[in-house]
Design a protein around this motif. Structure first.
Motif, PDB file in Angstrom:
ATOM      1  N   LEU A  88       0.827  -1.208   0.000  1.00 57.74           N
ATOM      2  CA  LEU A  88       0.000   0.000   0.000  1.00 57.74           C
ATOM      3  C   LEU A  88       0.859   1.255   0.000  1.00 57.74           C
ATOM      4  O   LEU A  88       0.524   2.257  -0.647  1.00 57.74           O
ATOM      5  N   ALA A  89       1.983   1.202   0.710  1.00 61.80           N
ATOM      6  CA  ALA A  89       2.868   2.373   0.770  1.00 61.80           C
ATOM      7  C   ALA A  89       3.565   2.612  -0.570  1.00 61.80           C
ATOM      8  O   ALA A  89       3.856   3.759  -0.934  1.00 61.80           O
ATOM      9  N   ARG A  90       3.826   1.525  -1.320  1.00 63.24           N
ATOM     10  CA  ARG A  90       4.518   1.679  -2.607  1.00 63.24           C
ATOM     11  C   ARG A  90       3.550   1.987  -3.743  1.00 63.24           C
ATOM     12  O   ARG A  90       3.741   2.940  -4.505  1.00 63.24           O
ATOM     13  N   LEU A  91       2.534   1.161  -3.870  1.00 64.91           N
ATOM     14  CA  LEU A  91       1.579   1.281  -4.978  1.00 64.91           C
ATOM     15  C   LEU A  91       0.387   0.407  -4.629  1.00 64.91           C
ATOM     16  O   LEU A  91       0.500  -0.810  -4.589  1.00 64.91           O
ATOM     17  N   MET A  92      -0.769   1.020  -4.373  1.00 65.33           N
ATOM     18  CA  MET A  92      -1.901   0.182  -3.945  1.00 65.33           C
ATOM     19  C   MET A  92      -2.458  -0.634  -5.097  1.00 65.33           C
ATOM     20  O   MET A  92      -2.834  -1.782  -4.947  1.00 65.33           O
ATOM     21  N   THR A  93      -2.482  -0.040  -6.319  1.00 57.90           N
ATOM     22  CA  THR A  93      -2.993  -0.763  -7.478  1.00 57.90           C
ATOM     23  C   THR A  93      -2.657   0.010  -8.742  1.00 57.90           C
ATOM     24  O   THR A  93      -2.173   1.146  -8.689  1.00 57.90           O
ATOM     25  N   TYR A  94      -2.915  -0.652  -9.890  1.00 56.35           N
ATOM     26  CA  TYR A  94      -2.788   0.022 -11.174  1.00 56.35           C
ATOM     27  C   TYR A  94      -3.685  -0.709 -12.156  1.00 56.35           C
ATOM     28  O   TYR A  94      -3.824  -1.943 -12.106  1.00 56.35           O
ATOM     29  N   ASP A  95      -4.273   0.034 -13.075  1.00 50.72           N
ATOM     30  CA  ASP A  95      -5.244  -0.487 -14.032  1.00 50.72           C
ATOM     31  C   ASP A  95      -4.647  -1.617 -14.861  1.00 50.72           C
ATOM     32  O   ASP A  95      -3.760  -1.406 -15.682  1.00 50.72           O
ATOM     33  N   MET A  96      -5.180  -2.833 -14.653  1.00 45.53           N
ATOM     34  CA  MET A  96      -4.667  -3.992 -15.376  1.00 45.53           C
ATOM     35  C   MET A  96      -5.164  -4.038 -16.825  1.00 45.53           C
ATOM     36  O   MET A  96      -4.669  -4.836 -17.621  1.00 45.53           O
ATOM     37  N   GLY A  97      -6.147  -3.213 -17.162  1.00 46.56           N
ATOM     38  CA  GLY A  97      -6.616  -3.178 -18.531  1.00 46.56           C
ATOM     39  C   GLY A  97      -5.590  -2.604 -19.485  1.00 46.56           C
ATOM     40  O   GLY A  97      -5.579  -2.944 -20.671  1.00 46.56           O
ATOM     41  N   GLU A  98      -4.709  -1.740 -18.976  1.00 47.54           N
ATOM     42  CA  GLU A  98      -3.703  -1.147 -19.855  1.00 47.54           C
ATOM     43  C   GLU A  98      -2.305  -1.203 -19.249  1.00 47.54           C
ATOM     44  O   GLU A  98      -1.374  -0.597 -19.747  1.00 47.54           O
ATOM     45  N   GLY A  99      -2.159  -1.952 -18.162  1.00 46.37           N
ATOM     46  CA  GLY A  99      -0.851  -2.037 -17.529  1.00 46.37           C
ATOM     47  C   GLY A  99      -0.749  -3.291 -16.687  1.00 46.37           C
ATOM     48  O   GLY A  99      -1.458  -4.274 -16.910  1.00 46.37           O
ATOM     49  N   ALA A 100       0.135  -3.263 -15.715  1.00 42.55           N
ATOM     50  CA  ALA A 100       0.341  -4.412 -14.848  1.00 42.55           C
ATOM     51  C   ALA A 100       1.038  -3.943 -13.580  1.00 42.55           C
ATOM     52  O   ALA A 100       1.451  -2.782 -13.465  1.00 42.55           O
ATOM     53  N   ASN A 101       1.147  -4.838 -12.619  1.00 38.03           N
ATOM     54  CA  ASN A 101       1.917  -4.549 -11.413  1.00 38.03           C
ATOM     55  C   ASN A 101       2.628  -5.828 -10.991  1.00 38.03           C
ATOM     56  O   ASN A 101       2.196  -6.942 -11.312  1.00 38.03           O
ATOM     57  N   GLU A 102       3.730  -5.669 -10.283  1.00 37.15           N
ATOM     58  CA  GLU A 102       4.564  -6.828  -9.958  1.00 37.15           C
ATOM     59  C   GLU A 102       3.863  -7.874  -9.092  1.00 37.15           C
ATOM     60  O   GLU A 102       3.972  -9.081  -9.380  1.00 37.15           O
ATOM     61  N   PHE A 306     -10.864 -10.317 -24.773  1.00 33.26           N
ATOM     62  CA  PHE A 306     -11.540 -10.727 -23.542  1.00 33.26           C
ATOM     63  C   PHE A 306     -12.242  -9.505 -22.978  1.00 33.26           C
ATOM     64  O   PHE A 306     -11.650  -8.695 -22.264  1.00 33.26           O
ATOM     65  N   VAL A 307     -13.521  -9.353 -23.330  1.00 32.86           N
ATOM     66  CA  VAL A 307     -14.276  -8.164 -22.951  1.00 32.86           C
ATOM     67  C   VAL A 307     -14.914  -8.394 -21.576  1.00 32.86           C
ATOM     68  O   VAL A 307     -16.126  -8.472 -21.430  1.00 32.86           O
ATOM     69  N   HIS A 308     -14.075  -8.510 -20.587  1.00 32.84           N
ATOM     70  CA  HIS A 308     -14.539  -8.752 -19.226  1.00 32.84           C
ATOM     71  C   HIS A 308     -13.456  -8.290 -18.268  1.00 32.84           C
ATOM     72  O   HIS A 308     -12.264  -8.467 -18.521  1.00 32.84           O
ATOM     73  N   GLY A 309     -13.854  -7.710 -17.144  1.00 32.09           N
ATOM     74  CA  GLY A 309     -12.863  -7.290 -16.157  1.00 32.09           C
ATOM     75  C   GLY A 309     -13.502  -6.478 -15.055  1.00 32.09           C
ATOM     76  O   GLY A 309     -14.724  -6.271 -15.022  1.00 32.09           O
ATOM     77  N   HIS A 310     -12.656  -6.035 -14.128  1.00 32.07           N
ATOM     78  CA  HIS A 310     -13.101  -5.251 -12.978  1.00 32.07           C
ATOM     79  C   HIS A 310     -12.066  -4.164 -12.686  1.00 32.07           C
ATOM     80  O   HIS A 310     -10.873  -4.343 -12.954  1.00 32.07           O
ATOM     81  N   THR A 311     -12.517  -3.076 -12.106  1.00 36.26           N
ATOM     82  CA  THR A 311     -11.592  -1.995 -11.756  1.00 36.26           C
ATOM     83  C   THR A 311     -10.438  -2.500 -10.913  1.00 36.26           C
ATOM     84  O   THR A 311      -9.289  -2.106 -11.093  1.00 36.26           O
ATOM     85  N   HIS A 312     -10.741  -3.398  -9.977  1.00 39.25           N
ATOM     86  CA  HIS A 312      -9.711  -3.864  -9.063  1.00 39.25           C
ATOM     87  C   HIS A 312      -9.148  -5.229  -9.429  1.00 39.25           C
ATOM     88  O   HIS A 312      -8.560  -5.913  -8.582  1.00 39.25           O
ATOM     89  N   SER A 313      -9.316  -5.662 -10.682  1.00 46.62           N
ATOM     90  CA  SER A 313      -8.671  -6.905 -11.118  1.00 46.62           C
ATOM     91  C   SER A 313      -7.163  -6.795 -10.907  1.00 46.62           C
ATOM     92  O   SER A 313      -6.539  -5.839 -11.364  1.00 46.62           O
ATOM     93  N   GLY A 314      -6.584  -7.780 -10.230  1.00 55.83           N
ATOM     94  CA  GLY A 314      -5.147  -7.756  -9.998  1.00 55.83           C
ATOM     95  C   GLY A 314      -4.700  -6.647  -9.079  1.00 55.83           C
ATOM     96  O   GLY A 314      -3.568  -6.154  -9.196  1.00 55.83           O
ATOM     97  N   HIS A 315      -5.548  -6.259  -8.127  1.00 51.43           N
ATOM     98  CA  HIS A 315      -5.204  -5.218  -7.166  1.00 51.43           C
ATOM     99  C   HIS A 315      -3.863  -5.547  -6.515  1.00 51.43           C
ATOM    100  O   HIS A 315      -3.680  -6.627  -5.955  1.00 51.43           O
TER     101      HIS A 315
END
Length: 432
Positions: A88-102, A306-315
């Motif tokens: 949470l201190a580094r990065l709480m989330t990022y949009d997986m529809g156009e990016g990724a997170n470690e 794949f026309v499916h997803g959520h705002t917090h997918s891969g939070h």
């Protein structure tokens, strides 16, 4: 053991007394899976440690139901808390529809190492219901993209529970007394016998997208025998339907194996998980599938994608929790502990089998149930155990016992002893 009370005037740590909070609750909060308003004897939990929770009155309970079957590591697991806080201190989330997170990348890789060799591709969402919904959509899209648009039927079984969203609820026969009025087309419920599935697929196999089944049903710990699950796998392969295994409750150690399907030596085409994935520390769920299923979408991405997803997918923080949970499970040998403590629990519960109103005792690992002759008797047993400081889950006529995977032998003995006493007391007609 009776409920411990630290102080009759205990409060919730500056947030107000229990009475004050329940008054606010009655005016503003809408509770799930219960009467619309809070039950007066509800546990208003304020803190937890290990297998125990403390309520606003200062009473401490042994939680033998893992909150909502999801607190698999119990309460206050410092490695998980630290992992979430750090992320949470580094990065709480990022949009997986156009990016990724470690953390999402690393957790997908980690899951593939546990589910393989075929199940290697993971889609993240937020709850078990969403995972079931995603798996259903994937199955239907898979066939449509391959030119088999007539394959839309989703088959599930009686007494199943797959979630509360539309498709998941439609696959959960009997979960609600009004659910049949709102069930959309395309969902079929069968008796839990392979001959019923065999007969159905013989006539409707070319219209079936998927078969959805729990290795152990969460609502009453009804176990699908290993040979039956193997036959379901064979039937799905024969008729071209995808096999979806719902391990939202059983996944990540609950049955004494990392996944329930491993007892039978089968692999699904789609696997849904949630509760044990983040152990209640964050909201997280997953659908894990094969490279073959994924490639159908990837190959036809211009047509469908794949026309499916959520705002917090891969939070990111939720996935960090998942990684830490897996570390604790593996470091502390919790899958083996679930197997050993589950065997101990079932053996200890067997002492009530001779009571005339006990219909069945069943379970696998740390997911066990005792079925009574009706809901009133089960409710009485649940209430008496709560008075004795132990929380269990009632589902219809069943008492479900599913403590955290960290539980030790002494606490299993305590649960079994309290259950036996409560069941024997329920034999008195004056108490029913």
């Amino acid at each position: 053991m009776s409920i411990a009370e630290t102080s009759p005037a205990a409060t919730t740590g500056g947030m107000g007394t229990r009475a004050e909070l329940l008054a606010v609750d009655a005016d503003f909060l809408w509770h799930p899976w219960s009467p619309s308003r809070v039950n007066p004897d509800t546990v208003l939990a304020v803190s937890g440690d290990g297998c125990e929770v403390r309520d606003a009155d200062g009473r401490t309970y042994l939680d033998a139901k893992s909150s909502g079957l999801n607190a698999t590591l119990g309460y206050g697991s410092r490695p998980v808390i630290d992992a979430v806080a750090g992320q949470l201190a580094r990065l709480m989330t990022y949009d997986m529809g156009e990016g990724a997170n470690e953390p999402a990348i690393r957790l997908a890789e980690r899951i593939a190492g546990l589910t393989g060799p075929r199940l290697t591709r993971t889609f993240f969402c937020n709850s078990g219901s969403e995972a079931a919904e995603a798996a259903i959509r994937i199955a239907r899209f898979y066939h449509a993209v391959r030119g088999e648009r007539q394959r839309g039927l989703v088959v599930s079984f009686e007494n199943a529970y797959h979630g509360a969203t539309l498709g998941a609820a439609a696959s959960s026969a009997g979960a609600s007394p009004v659910s049949a009025e709102f069930t959309p087309a395309g969902f079929v419920t069968l008796p839990g016998r392979t001959d019923a599935l065999r007969d159905f697929l013989a006539g409707q196999g070319d219209r079936t997208a998927a078969v959805l089944i729990e290795p152990v049903q969460a609502r009453g710990a009804h176990q699908v025998p290993d040979d039956r699950l193997r036959e379901v796998r064979e039937l799905c392969s024969r008729y071209g339907a995808l096999l979806i295994l719902d391990e939202v409750t059983t996944g990540f150690g609950r049955t004494g194996r990392m996944f329930g399907y491993q007892h039978a030596g089968v692999e699904p085409d789609l696997l849904t998980t949630s509760k044990g994935l983040a152990a209640g520390y964050m909201s997280l769920a997953a659908v894990t599938t094969t490279e073959h299923v994924f490639d159908v979408f990837d190959t036809h991405r211009k047509q469908a994608g794949f026309v499916h997803g959520h705002t917090h997918s891969g939070h990111a923080a939720a996935c960090a929790a998942g990684l830490a949970v897996l570390d604790v499970i593996e470091r502390d040998g919790l899958v083996a502990n679930a197997a050993a403590r589950g065997t101990q629990l079932l053996a200890a519960l067997d002492g009530v089998r001779g009571l005339p109103f006990v219909r069945d005792i069943r379970g696998r690992g740390l997911l066990a149930a005792v079925e009574f002759d009706g809901s009133p008797r089960a409710s009485l047993v649940r209430r008496r155990m709560k008075e004795d400081g132990i929380l269990v889950r009632r589902t219809g006529p069943n008492i479900v016992i599913a403590p955290p995977l960290i539980i030790d032998a002494g606490r299993i003995d305590r649960i079994a002893g309290a259950f036996t006493a409560a069941a024997e007391a329920a034999a008195d007609p004056k108490t029913t």
